[in-house]
Design an enzyme around this catalytic site. Structure first.
Site, PDB file in Angstrom:
ATOM      1  CG  HIS A 140      -0.322   0.264   2.620  1.00  0.00           C
ATOM      2  ND1 HIS A 140       0.206   1.304   3.176  1.00  0.00           N
ATOM      3  CD2 HIS A 140       0.031  -0.910   3.507  1.00  0.00           C
ATOM      4  CE1 HIS A 140       0.705   0.961   4.138  1.00  0.00           C
ATOM      5  NE2 HIS A 140       0.694  -0.312   4.427  1.00  0.00           N
ATOM      6  CB  CYS A 176       1.359  -3.567   5.142  1.00  0.00           C
ATOM      7  SG  CYS A 176      -0.118  -4.241   5.939  1.00  0.00           S
TER       8      CYS A 176
END
Length: 219
Positions: free
Chosen positions: A177, A193
Site C-alpha cells: 500500500h 504490510c
C-alpha cells in the site's frame, strides 16, 4: 533465487556547530553534501493533483537514491509479471523478463509483525478504506473508532492504492500500500504490510492485474 533462500509461510504477524573569530578573511564555502537530483526522478515523484485526493510531491532529497523506482538487472527464476519482496533489502521487484526488473524501495514490517510466503494479489483498490484488524485494536484501543472502516484519504494508512495479499482464498490481512510517511521507506516500521511511496504504489497498481503471484522473503 527461490531455491537459495527459505521463507516463512505464516503470519505472526531521525535525527552544527558554528564558530566565529576576529579575522576579516572570508572562509571558502563548504561543499554541498547533497548531490543534485536528476530531473527524471523529480518528475517521477512530482505532485499528482489529478488524483481523487491530490498527492503532494515527494522530497526525494531526503530519500536514499537506491530506493528510487528504477529498472535494474535481475537474475532470478521469478516469472515475468510476478512480484518479489526482499525484506532484508527493503526492495520490491516486479520481474520484467530478459534479466530485468522494476525495483521499488519499500518499508516493511517491524520484527514480530512480519509476514512471508507465496501468495497472490487477490484484489486491488484505489483510495481504499482501512479497517484495523481486531488484534491491532486490542493493542491500540484508540483505533476502535475505525472498527467499521476509516475513510479514504492521505491520512488513511493504506494511502492511494492497496493490493490485497491472499493465500489461496484466505486473506492474509497483509497489503502492499501507499504511505505519506516517506521517512519509513527503507526501514522496518509498519505492522507487517509493505509500504511504498504514493507515486510508486500508483505505478505498481497500474502495472499488475489481480491474480499476480507474489513472494515475500524473510531472513
Amino acid at each position: 533465487m527461490l531455491d537459495r533462500r527459505t521463507f516463512l509461510i505464516s503470519a505472526a504477524a531521525a535525527i552544527a556547530t558554528g564558530c566565529s573569530g576576529n579575522t576579516t578573511a572570508k572562509l571558502p564555502p563548504k561543499p554541498s553534501l547533497t548531490k543534485p537530483v536528476s530531473t527524471d526522478y523529480v518528475q517521477m515523484y512530482a505532485a499528482r493533483p489529478q488524483e481523487r485526493f491530490p498527492v503532494p510531491a515527494v522530497d526525494i532529497s531526503k530519500i536514499d537514491p537506491k530506493f528510487y523506482r528504477q529498472v535494474v538487472d535481475y537474475n532470478s527464476s521469478a516469472q515475468p509479471g510476478s512480484i518479489v519482496v526482499e525484506t532484508h533489502e527493503r526492495f520490491l521487484y516486479l520481474a520484467m523478463g530478459d534479466g530485468k526488473a522494476m525495483r521499488y524501495g519499500v518499508g516493511i514490517g517491524r520484527d514480530g509483525f512480519a509476514w512471508g510466503g507465496r501468495a497472490r494479489i487477490a484484489r486491488k483498490k484505489a483510495w481504499p478504506t482501512w479497517t484495523p484488524p481486531t488484534d491491532m485494536i486490542k493493542r491500540q484501543p484508540k483505533l476502535a473508532k475505525y472498527k467499521n472502516g476509516m475513510d479514504p484519504g492521505l491520512d488513511n494508512p493504506l494511502g492511494a492504492r492497496a493490493l490485497y495479499i491472499f493465500e489461496g482464498n484466505k486473506d492474509t490481512l497483509y497489503r502492499i500500500h501507499g504511505t505519506s510517511e516517506t521517512w519509513s521507506i527503507g526501514k522496518a516500521a509498519s505492522s507487517g504490510c509493505v509500504r511504498m511511496l504514493q507515486q510508486d504504489v500508483i505505478d505498481l497498481y497500474n502495472r499488475v492485474p489481480e491474480g499476480t503471484p507474489i513472494t515475500v522473503y524473510q531472513v
